[in-house]
Design a protein around this motif. Structure first.
Motif, PDB file in Angstrom:
ATOM      1  N   ILE A 145       0.939  -1.263   0.098  1.00  0.00           N
ATOM      2  CA  ILE A 145       0.038  -0.035  -0.136  1.00  0.00           C
ATOM      3  C   ILE A 145       1.067   1.157   0.054  1.00  0.00           C
ATOM      4  O   ILE A 145       1.786   1.408   0.730  1.00  0.00           O
ATOM      5  CB  ILE A 145      -0.877   0.030   1.131  1.00  0.00           C
ATOM      6  N   GLN A 160       2.930  -2.842   7.410  1.00  0.00           N
ATOM      7  CA  GLN A 160       3.210  -4.100   6.326  1.00  0.00           C
ATOM      8  C   GLN A 160       4.566  -4.759   6.435  1.00  0.00           C
ATOM      9  O   GLN A 160       4.917  -5.717   5.550  1.00  0.00           O
ATOM     10  CB  GLN A 160       3.091  -3.212   4.763  1.00  0.00           C
ATOM     11  N   ASN A 176      -2.840  -8.073  -0.014  1.00  0.00           N
ATOM     12  CA  ASN A 176      -2.925  -6.901  -0.897  1.00  0.00           C
ATOM     13  C   ASN A 176      -3.253  -6.916  -2.256  1.00  0.00           C
ATOM     14  O   ASN A 176      -3.794  -6.403  -3.048  1.00  0.00           O
ATOM     15  CB  ASN A 176      -1.527  -5.802  -0.575  1.00  0.00           C
ATOM     16  N   ALA A 181      -4.380  -3.529  -4.163  1.00  0.00           N
ATOM     17  CA  ALA A 181      -3.478  -2.685  -3.535  1.00  0.00           C
ATOM     18  C   ALA A 181      -2.900  -1.646  -4.536  1.00  0.00           C
ATOM     19  O   ALA A 181      -2.841  -0.328  -4.205  1.00  0.00           O
ATOM     20  CB  ALA A 181      -2.910  -2.798  -2.251  1.00  0.00           C
ATOM     21  N   PRO A 185      -5.120   1.688  -3.127  1.00  0.00           N
ATOM     22  CA  PRO A 185      -4.397   1.908  -2.123  1.00  0.00           C
ATOM     23  C   PRO A 185      -5.225   2.016  -0.854  1.00  0.00           C
ATOM     24  O   PRO A 185      -5.003   1.369   0.161  1.00  0.00           O
ATOM     25  CB  PRO A 185      -3.288   2.423  -2.195  1.00  0.00           C
ATOM     26  N   ALA A 188      -7.608  -0.793   0.151  1.00  0.00           N
ATOM     27  CA  ALA A 188      -6.809  -1.893   0.683  1.00  0.00           C
ATOM     28  C   ALA A 188      -6.412  -1.382   2.206  1.00  0.00           C
ATOM     29  O   ALA A 188      -6.627  -2.138   3.343  1.00  0.00           O
ATOM     30  CB  ALA A 188      -5.569  -2.148  -0.152  1.00  0.00           C
ATOM     31  N   ALA A 189      -5.944  -0.199   2.443  1.00  0.00           N
ATOM     32  CA  ALA A 189      -5.450   0.429   3.621  1.00  0.00           C
ATOM     33  C   ALA A 189      -6.770   0.504   4.770  1.00  0.00           C
ATOM     34  O   ALA A 189      -6.472   0.023   5.982  1.00  0.00           O
ATOM     35  CB  ALA A 189      -4.992   1.917   3.528  1.00  0.00           C
TER      36      ALA A 189
END
Length: 226
Positions: A145, A160, A176, A181, A185, A188-189
């Motif tokens: 990410i 990560q 991810n 991601a 991103p 995903a975060a």
């Protein structure tokens, strides 16, 4: 004023931001209200009054003591020291942002709202240069990410990367990839930092505590719409 390095105070606030969902679950209403009050006191301290910031931070630490001993924030309290890099204006600003985050009521009923970019950027992160160093001087994998900061630069959320080796977690890269991601991103975060109904907690707080395949399974359930 600090010298540009992250202080332990800022690290503590970042940890609270990362684990805000499980903190809310672990504290009762009175304890959570006390935490908000202590963060409120910190947010109102003059940014250049290091001694007052230190006293307010101790209040925040005391408000976190009711957390279970195995909670990531509670476990980190004893190792955090406000000496090597003194707190400063960034600490007060961080408390203000964190107070706004923790004061937001949990949505009910219905799915939890995704964290905003500002909330995502509260998580402890690495610069592009630091991420390259963690990857042995090579370009970080595209699965990591990578968040763009409106104030400039990019952030690689540090969760990560494994604490021991410093290299990216294989399970993070696998999840991810499922969450795309490299394309989304922020989405995903938000998955990592939001409460998850399949895991009964935030995925980021369960890294290294649950078998990797449970995390992969939860991400797969989301992608496949289960």
């Amino acid at each position: 004023m600090n010298d540009g390095r992250e202080s332990s105070a800022d690290r503590l606030l970042a940890l609270i931001g990362e684990h805000q969902a499980t903190i809310r679950e672990a504290l009762d209403e009175e304890q959570h209200a006390l935490l908000l009050a202590r963060l409120g006191a910190l947010s109102e301290v003059a940014p250049d009054d290091v001694m007052a910031i230190g006293r307010a931070l101790q209040g925040v630490k005391l408000a976190l003591l009711p957390l279970p001993l195995d909670h990531p924030v509670r476990a980190a309290l004893e190792s955090l020291r406000f000496v090597a890099v003194p707190p400063g204006p960034s600490t007060v600003a961080g408390a203000q942002a964190l107070l706004a985050l923790l004061s937001t009521p949990s949505p009910s009923p219905g799915p939890e709202a995704a964290p905003s970019l500002e909330q995502l950027l509260l998580a402890r992160a690495l610069s592009a240069e630091e991420a390259w160093a963690r990857c042995g001087g090579a370009a970080p994998p595209p699965e990591l990410i990578r968040l763009s900061d409106p104030q400039g630069g990019v952030h690689y959320p540090e969760f990560q990367f494994a604490a021991g080796s410093g290299t990216p977690y294989e399970v993070v890269l696998e999840v991810n990839r499922l969450l795309l991601a490299d394309i989304d991103p922020r989405g995903a975060a938000a998955w990592w930092l939001s409460s998850n109904i399949w895991l009964d907690g935030t995925p980021v707080s369960l890294l290294g505590r649950l078998p990797d395949q449970q995390l992969v399974g939860a991400a797969t359930a989301l992608v496949e719409g289960d």
